[in-house]
Design a protein around this motif. Sequence first.
Motif, mmCIF file in Angstrom:
data_model
loop_
_atom_site.group_PDB
_atom_site.id
_atom_site.type_symbol
_atom_site.label_atom_id
_atom_site.label_comp_id
_atom_site.label_asym_id
_atom_site.label_seq_id
_atom_site.Cartn_x
_atom_site.Cartn_y
_atom_site.Cartn_z
ATOM 1 N N TYR A 105 2.759 -4.560 3.103
ATOM 2 C CA TYR A 105 3.714 -3.455 3.223
ATOM 3 C C TYR A 105 2.966 -2.126 3.186
ATOM 4 O O TYR A 105 2.039 -1.939 2.384
ATOM 5 C CB TYR A 105 4.711 -3.473 2.068
ATOM 6 C CG TYR A 105 5.823 -4.490 2.172
ATOM 7 C CD1 TYR A 105 7.059 -4.143 2.716
ATOM 8 C CD2 TYR A 105 5.645 -5.786 1.709
ATOM 9 C CE1 TYR A 105 8.090 -5.074 2.799
ATOM 10 C CE2 TYR A 105 6.665 -6.730 1.784
ATOM 11 C CZ TYR A 105 7.888 -6.358 2.327
ATOM 12 O OH TYR A 105 8.900 -7.282 2.410
ATOM 13 N N LEU A 106 3.379 -1.202 4.036
ATOM 14 C CA LEU A 106 2.915 0.178 3.986
ATOM 15 C C LEU A 106 4.150 1.042 3.800
ATOM 16 O O LEU A 106 5.126 0.884 4.535
ATOM 17 C CB LEU A 106 2.223 0.589 5.288
ATOM 18 C CG LEU A 106 1.204 -0.375 5.905
ATOM 19 C CD1 LEU A 106 0.807 0.127 7.289
ATOM 20 C CD2 LEU A 106 -0.012 -0.499 5.019
ATOM 21 N N GLY A 107 4.146 1.942 2.836
ATOM 22 C CA GLY A 107 5.356 2.748 2.700
ATOM 23 C C GLY A 107 5.309 3.765 1.594
ATOM 24 O O GLY A 107 4.348 3.868 0.836
ATOM 25 N N THR A 108 6.394 4.518 1.528
ATOM 26 C CA THR A 108 6.605 5.542 0.505
ATOM 27 C C THR A 108 7.941 5.263 -0.151
ATOM 28 O O THR A 108 8.958 5.176 0.548
ATOM 29 C CB THR A 108 6.638 6.948 1.136
ATOM 30 O OG1 THR A 108 5.409 7.179 1.832
ATOM 31 C CG2 THR A 108 6.816 8.014 0.069
ATOM 32 N N PRO A 109 8.005 5.095 -1.470
ATOM 33 C CA PRO A 109 9.294 4.815 -2.119
ATOM 34 C C PRO A 109 10.245 5.987 -1.980
ATOM 35 O O PRO A 109 9.828 7.148 -2.037
ATOM 36 C CB PRO A 109 8.900 4.580 -3.587
ATOM 37 C CG PRO A 109 7.606 5.310 -3.760
ATOM 38 C CD PRO A 109 6.904 5.211 -2.444
ATOM 39 N N GLN A 110 11.517 5.679 -1.779
ATOM 40 C CA GLN A 110 12.530 6.715 -1.618
ATOM 41 C C GLN A 110 13.278 7.022 -2.908
ATOM 42 O O GLN A 110 13.888 8.074 -3.031
ATOM 43 C CB GLN A 110 13.534 6.286 -0.535
ATOM 44 C CG GLN A 110 12.886 6.005 0.813
ATOM 45 C CD GLN A 110 12.192 7.208 1.397
ATOM 46 O OE1 GLN A 110 12.669 8.328 1.274
ATOM 47 N NE2 GLN A 110 11.046 6.990 2.027
ATOM 48 N N ILE A 162 0.857 -1.185 0.000
ATOM 49 C CA ILE A 162 0.000 0.000 0.000
ATOM 50 C C ILE A 162 0.893 1.233 0.000
ATOM 51 O O ILE A 162 1.639 1.482 0.958
ATOM 52 C CB ILE A 162 -0.922 0.007 1.234
ATOM 53 C CG1 ILE A 162 -1.931 -1.145 1.138
ATOM 54 C CG2 ILE A 162 -1.642 1.343 1.361
ATOM 55 C CD1 ILE A 162 -2.781 -1.310 2.374
ATOM 56 N N GLU A 163 0.843 1.988 -1.086
ATOM 57 C CA GLU A 163 1.556 3.259 -1.181
ATOM 58 C C GLU A 163 0.509 4.366 -1.231
ATOM 59 O O GLU A 163 -0.262 4.454 -2.190
ATOM 60 C CB GLU A 163 2.438 3.305 -2.435
ATOM 61 C CG GLU A 163 3.595 2.321 -2.411
ATOM 62 C CD GLU A 163 4.484 2.455 -3.633
ATOM 63 O OE1 GLU A 163 4.282 3.408 -4.414
ATOM 64 O OE2 GLU A 163 5.374 1.605 -3.824
ATOM 65 N N ALA A 164 0.455 5.180 -0.190
ATOM 66 C CA ALA A 164 -0.504 6.274 -0.121
ATOM 67 C C ALA A 164 0.206 7.523 0.376
ATOM 68 O O ALA A 164 1.205 7.444 1.099
ATOM 69 C CB ALA A 164 -1.666 5.917 0.797
ATOM 70 N N PHE A 165 -0.315 8.672 -0.001
ATOM 71 C CA PHE A 165 0.352 9.933 0.301
ATOM 72 C C PHE A 165 0.484 10.153 1.809
ATOM 73 O O PHE A 165 -0.288 9.636 2.610
ATOM 74 C CB PHE A 165 -0.383 11.103 -0.352
ATOM 75 C CG PHE A 165 -1.818 11.247 0.055
ATOM 76 C CD1 PHE A 165 -2.180 12.013 1.157
ATOM 77 C CD2 PHE A 165 -2.831 10.627 -0.672
ATOM 78 C CE1 PHE A 165 -3.501 12.152 1.540
ATOM 79 C CE2 PHE A 165 -4.153 10.762 -0.306
ATOM 80 C CZ PHE A 165 -4.499 11.525 0.808
ATOM 81 N N SER A 168 6.921 15.190 -5.015
ATOM 82 C CA SER A 168 6.681 14.114 -5.978
ATOM 83 C C SER A 168 6.802 12.747 -5.307
ATOM 84 O O SER A 168 6.029 11.833 -5.595
ATOM 85 C CB SER A 168 7.668 14.223 -7.142
ATOM 86 O OG SER A 168 7.467 13.189 -8.078
ATOM 87 N N LEU A 169 7.753 12.619 -4.406
ATOM 88 C CA LEU A 169 7.941 11.340 -3.704
ATOM 89 C C LEU A 169 6.903 11.128 -2.603
ATOM 90 O O LEU A 169 6.230 10.103 -2.550
ATOM 91 C CB LEU A 169 9.337 11.282 -3.091
ATOM 92 C CG LEU A 169 10.484 10.784 -3.967
ATOM 93 C CD1 LEU A 169 11.782 10.884 -3.204
ATOM 94 C CD2 LEU A 169 10.246 9.359 -4.402
ATOM 95 N N GLN A 170 6.761 12.112 -1.721
ATOM 96 C CA GLN A 170 5.972 11.922 -0.512
ATOM 97 C C GLN A 170 4.467 11.989 -0.745
ATOM 98 O O GLN A 170 3.702 11.367 -0.008
ATOM 99 C CB GLN A 170 6.368 12.977 0.537
ATOM 100 C CG GLN A 170 7.828 12.955 0.923
ATOM 101 C CD GLN A 170 8.225 11.673 1.623
ATOM 102 O OE1 GLN A 170 7.445 11.091 2.352
ATOM 103 N NE2 GLN A 170 9.452 11.218 1.386
ATOM 104 N N PHE A 171 4.045 12.736 -1.759
ATOM 105 C CA PHE A 171 2.611 12.915 -1.973
ATOM 106 C C PHE A 171 2.104 12.332 -3.284
ATOM 107 O O PHE A 171 0.963 11.878 -3.358
ATOM 108 C CB PHE A 171 2.250 14.404 -1.885
ATOM 109 C CG PHE A 171 2.288 14.930 -0.484
ATOM 110 C CD1 PHE A 171 1.145 14.956 0.295
ATOM 111 C CD2 PHE A 171 3.473 15.377 0.072
ATOM 112 C CE1 PHE A 171 1.183 15.426 1.602
ATOM 113 C CE2 PHE A 171 3.521 15.841 1.373
ATOM 114 C CZ PHE A 171 2.377 15.862 2.152
#
Length: 563
Positions: free
Chosen positions: A186-191, A45-48, A269-272
């Motif tokens: 997985y919960l996260g934000t790609p770096q 799960i990739e969410a802002f 762009s990455l975080q949101f």
Amino acid sequence: MILDQLRDFRNFLYLVWKHLCLPDPTPVQYDIAAYLQHGPDRKIIEAFRGVGKSWITAAYVVWRLYLDPHVNILVVSASKERSDQFSTFAKRLIAEMPVLAHLRPRPGCRDSNIMFDVGPARASHSPSVKSVGIFGQLTGSRADEIVADDVEVPKNSETQVMRDKLAERVKEFDAIIKPDIGKVTYLGTPQCEQSLYNVLPQRGYEIRVWPAQYPDEKVRLAYGDRLAPMVAEALDLGTAQAGMPVDPKRFDEEDLEKRKLSYGRSGYSLQFMLDTSLSDADRYPLRLRDLIVRSVDIDLAPTRVVWAGDPDLVIDDLPNVGLAGDRFHRPMAISRSPEGYPELAPYTGSVMAIDPSGRGKDETTYAVTKMLNGSLYVPDVMGFRGGYEEDVLVELAQAAKRNKVNSIVIEENWGDGMFTQLFKPVLQRIYPCRIEDGVKHSVQKEKRICDTLEPVMNAHRLIVDPEVIRKDYQSIQEYPGERAHHYSLFHQMTRITRDKGALGQDDRLDALAMAVAFWTDKMAQDAAKRQQEHREALLAQELQKFIQAAGGKGPRNPSWVRV
């Protein structure tokens, strides 16, 4: 007794939000809840930032225990502190919500914030909920479901070495989850583009993305089928347009604009937006699009080659391991004579750089560059296992002969010149050639490689034979699947940064940088000027032939003809 309404996790989430005195869950939060309940056993799960995905998932963990108090859930985060916060929140929900009163630990149960049992759970080695850091004590744990909450953070993913270590560590999850019924979320934000989350689909995981704003066509194309259906359908039906907030109850347009200014374009762009393409373009200095791809002859080359980034010059039939959107380009034009024939000339020189293998997984690599009028031509680059063995030395000597090199430079940081001494008699037997003084480097490798190649590539003065690209791709197929691409020259080229340890493998790229650096002092030549001088020299020769054919001897170098 389980209430029928609470078999739907979205209804349970509503109760949790009311208990926490929060507004009703938003449509995005409900959509994430539905995906947690009905999504595949292995999902990402990739969410802002700020959507509340960790809170939603903590409620999901409690809901699973509500439905079945015998399940075991392991919570893993980048740090122990982060995972402990998750389990503590879940434990407080059980302690405070009346509907969960029957789950409260009984005497004899484990009852700490980092490891606790629910009351009805059967005796087990594994607690109902346990929290641990990703590099903590995972071995020996057992779980029905693993929740990996932000296991990737900038601190553990800055370099390729760190990313490889993290990618290997999460493989332990397969030994922890129970067979057949085990789940991993997985919960996260790609770096970055090489994020763990972008590698996991190769291991059977499904990614779903909820960005903060509806994407335009270019960004949507980058998401592919990962974009949440509720977002894609709104765009398709025309009920939403690019740039509108996806969850206006959470963040309206004005709020998002403020955050964009605060985070900066790349950070936002990455975080949101969960889009890595902008970050990668800014971070990685070397790009395939700056190369010119054209067949390279061993003896002759055009006196000038012109680059252009037009879409019709893109080459689609070569293996491409570059970043998203990066492409190889053929030249727009080459120099031609007034009659329209290719204007060719012999190279100024040809050099072969060798980077001997150190220990472990390194390759022995070589790269050949040839120079003409300030442009560098690359007819051959290769790497292979081995270091000081006879067959390796023979292969290097044969490559020098095949490419008709004038000089060889060898990196001598390994073995204090021992490789050179072993190589000399083999080279003398197969292809006598000058070996330049050994190259020793004191500057940080990544910075040296970038500083050498970036200006040459940005000026579009590096011309690569397409066969180099094909051979590079074919040669890495013998390596283990997940690491094979790390040995590719063009993967190394497009993933290097100036950070120390940015690449797991950099041997082929290092050899190319050495071969390019050999010509650095000659690269200041202006190609157009050299081309004009070449034409004037040819004209002088033709005039000399004409005078001789006319019967006049004429001066060998007429003063009125520039040679």
